[in-house]
Design an enzyme around this catalytic site. Structure first.
Site, mmCIF file in Angstrom:
data_model
loop_
_atom_site.group_PDB
_atom_site.id
_atom_site.type_symbol
_atom_site.label_atom_id
_atom_site.label_comp_id
_atom_site.label_asym_id
_atom_site.label_seq_id
_atom_site.Cartn_x
_atom_site.Cartn_y
_atom_site.Cartn_z
ATOM 1 N N HIS A 306 0.851 -1.194 0.000
ATOM 2 C CA HIS A 306 0.000 0.000 0.000
ATOM 3 C C HIS A 306 0.884 1.240 0.000
ATOM 4 C CE1 HIS A 306 -3.174 2.809 1.130
ATOM 5 N NE2 HIS A 306 -4.006 1.884 0.744
ATOM 6 N N ASP A 363 -7.937 -5.277 -0.130
ATOM 7 C CA ASP A 363 -8.411 -6.166 -1.205
ATOM 8 C C ASP A 363 -8.050 -7.627 -0.987
ATOM 9 O OD1 ASP A 363 -7.587 -3.396 -3.127
ATOM 10 O OD2 ASP A 363 -9.614 -4.199 -2.969
#
Ligand code: SDX
Length: 429
Positions: A306, A363
């Site tokens: 991320h 996700d």
């Protein structure tokens, strides 16, 4: 006394003020950099560049903190619901009973689509990706309501917000039903937001349909967890399009396309495809972890890493727990879940991932729940878009109301050819 930063360039020192945030984060205000020094900044991917100040969402990537209007995501996931969280993001405060009932009534009572929109679905080729359909149909709403999409009229902004929140589930359900040749459903306003969506997705005219409260609750929590995430790729897209005073339908349509990418919201689909590939390949997890670490191999562990979180994504912790609960209640044993748990265990102990601070993101587990609830894999990014919609709306609305409102227009450093003359075709060999 405002703190300043000094830059020395060609023997001259220039000072720039600092902008300080609620939790002490600081930014250099370089809005006068070019006019005072002739310099521009250079920051591909905006790794160190803030595009705005915002009161909506706060992330602390090191501590794994996510707040919507100051409220921790863990509390909202535990105590709130998606419609209430949408109100909080858009209006800045949790609604009173009357405010919530007004908001909910309008969100529910705009859920039908203009009948002519069904012709759009007939125009798509077989089995179109539902993200392309969602973006196209959301964009088309700007034609059906073109006399009510002013970006400076409060009432028109409000009704557009209600239309978008109410209609995106119907648009999504239509794209799924069309792809399997079933009749396009009508919304059932007697059901809640998630119950109505599940019924549109999975009911048929031939038999009664009972909403599974476990599925509705799980979906509601997932939508809350996806609702906003400060200036991510798709939200920045919505802001940039809105900065030309483009209407909210057009800005959200662009945001859906930005979210579709496998590096962004499309990752929830890519994670399942990756887990399927590992499963088909005999579950050889070490092989795929080695591929992810190999600089010469383009393979990445989808659902890991991320830009902001350099620790666990707080959302993935909640989703992982939710996955266990859903699997227990809907009596699903998914081998992909076992693979995901092993992958997480290996990766979060591996030097490569620890050194690069790559942890499971939002996700990584969400697709396993969507799959257990019966959603087809290509629909997963659309479910992300449904969740992110109130965040896009809130950010777009904040931009339009910004006292320093400006069209977004980044600069560049040109590295192409220097000035040269046109060469006639006959002289080009
Ligand atoms: C979302 O921004 C948001 O807030 C997004 C989001 C939201 O709610 O809006 O949180 C939603 O988009 C989550 C991210 C979903 N995407 C994925 O899961 C795709 C896989 N992850 C990556 O491609 C990547 O981690 C990104 C895109 C998420 C972040 O990319 P960055 O910040 O540009 O980091 P990078 O690509 O420069 O990677 C840094 C290093 C690189 O190695 P080096 O070049 O330094 O040697 O880490 C490596 C990368 O190769 N790396 C990975 C990896 N992710 C990064 N290596 C293996 N597997 C991975 N998943």
């Amino acid at each position: 006394m405002t703190e300043k930063v000094a830059i020395t360039f060609q023997g001259k020192t220039f000072e720039f003020p600092l902008v300080e945030g609620t939790f002490g984060e600081k930014g250099i205000d370089i809005s006068t950099l070019r006019s005072t020094t002739g310099l521009v900044t250079f920051d591909p991917g905006y790794m160190s560049t803030g595009s705005c100040t915002s009161d909506i969402t706060f992330l602390d990537g090191e501590k794994g903190i996510l707040l919507y209007r100051g409220i921790p995501i863990e509390q909202l996931a535990d105590k709130s619901n998606f419609v209430e969280t949408a109100y909080l993001l858009i209006h800045g405060e949790l609604p009173t009973k009357d405010e919530l009932s007004y908001f909910n009534h309008h969100v529910v009572h705009h859920s039908m689509l203009h009948e002519a929109i069904k012709n759009l679905y007939d125009g798509f080729p077989n089995n179109p990706h539902p993200m392309a359909v969602a973006s196209a149909v959301v964009g088309s709403l700007a034609t059906f309501y073109q006399n009510e999409i002013s970006v400076r009229d409060e009432r028109e902004i409000e009704i557009t917000i209600h239309r978008l929140l109410a209609k995106l589930p119907t648009i999504a359900a239509y794209s799924y039903k069309k792809s399997i040749g079933q009749p396009l459903p009508y919304p059932d306003n007697a059901l809640g937001y998630c119950g109505n969506f599940l019924k549109m997705m999975f009911s048929t005219p031939c038999e009664p349909y009972e909403v599974d409260p476990v599925a509705a609750k799980a979906l509601d929590v997932l939508l809350i967890l996806h609702a906003d995430h400060e200036q991510n790729c798709s939200t920045s897209t919505v802001r940039l399009v809105g900065s030309s005073m483009s209407n909210l339908f057009a800005s959200v349509s662009a945001g859906i396309y930005a979210l579709w990418g496998p590096l962004h919201g499309g990752a929830n689909q890519a994670v399942i495809e990756m887990l399927e590939a590992i499963h088909q390949d005999g579950g050889d997890i070490d092989k795929y972890v080695a591929k992810a670490k190999d600089a010469n191999d383009p393979f990445r562990l989808m659902g890991f890493g991320h830009r902001v979180y350099k620790n666990f994504d707080p959302r993935s912790k909640i989703i992982k727990k939710l996955a266990h609960q859903v699997f227990e209640k809907v009596k699903v044993h998914d081998p992909l879940f076992e693979i995901a748990l092993k992958l997480e265990d290996i990766a979060t102990r591996d030097e490569y991932f620890l050194e690069k601070k790559l942890y499971p993101n939002v996700d990584f587990y969400s697709g396993l729940i969507y799959k257990a609830l019966g959603f087809p894999v290509p629909m997963f990014p659309v479910l992300f878009a449904m969740g992110r919609l109130p965040g896009w709306i809130a950010q777009w609305k904040e931009l339009q109301a910004d006292k320093d409102f400006k069209i977004g227009r980044p600069r560049q450093i040109y590295t192409g050819k220097s000035t040269r003359d046109y060469v006639p075709l006959t002289d080009r060999g």
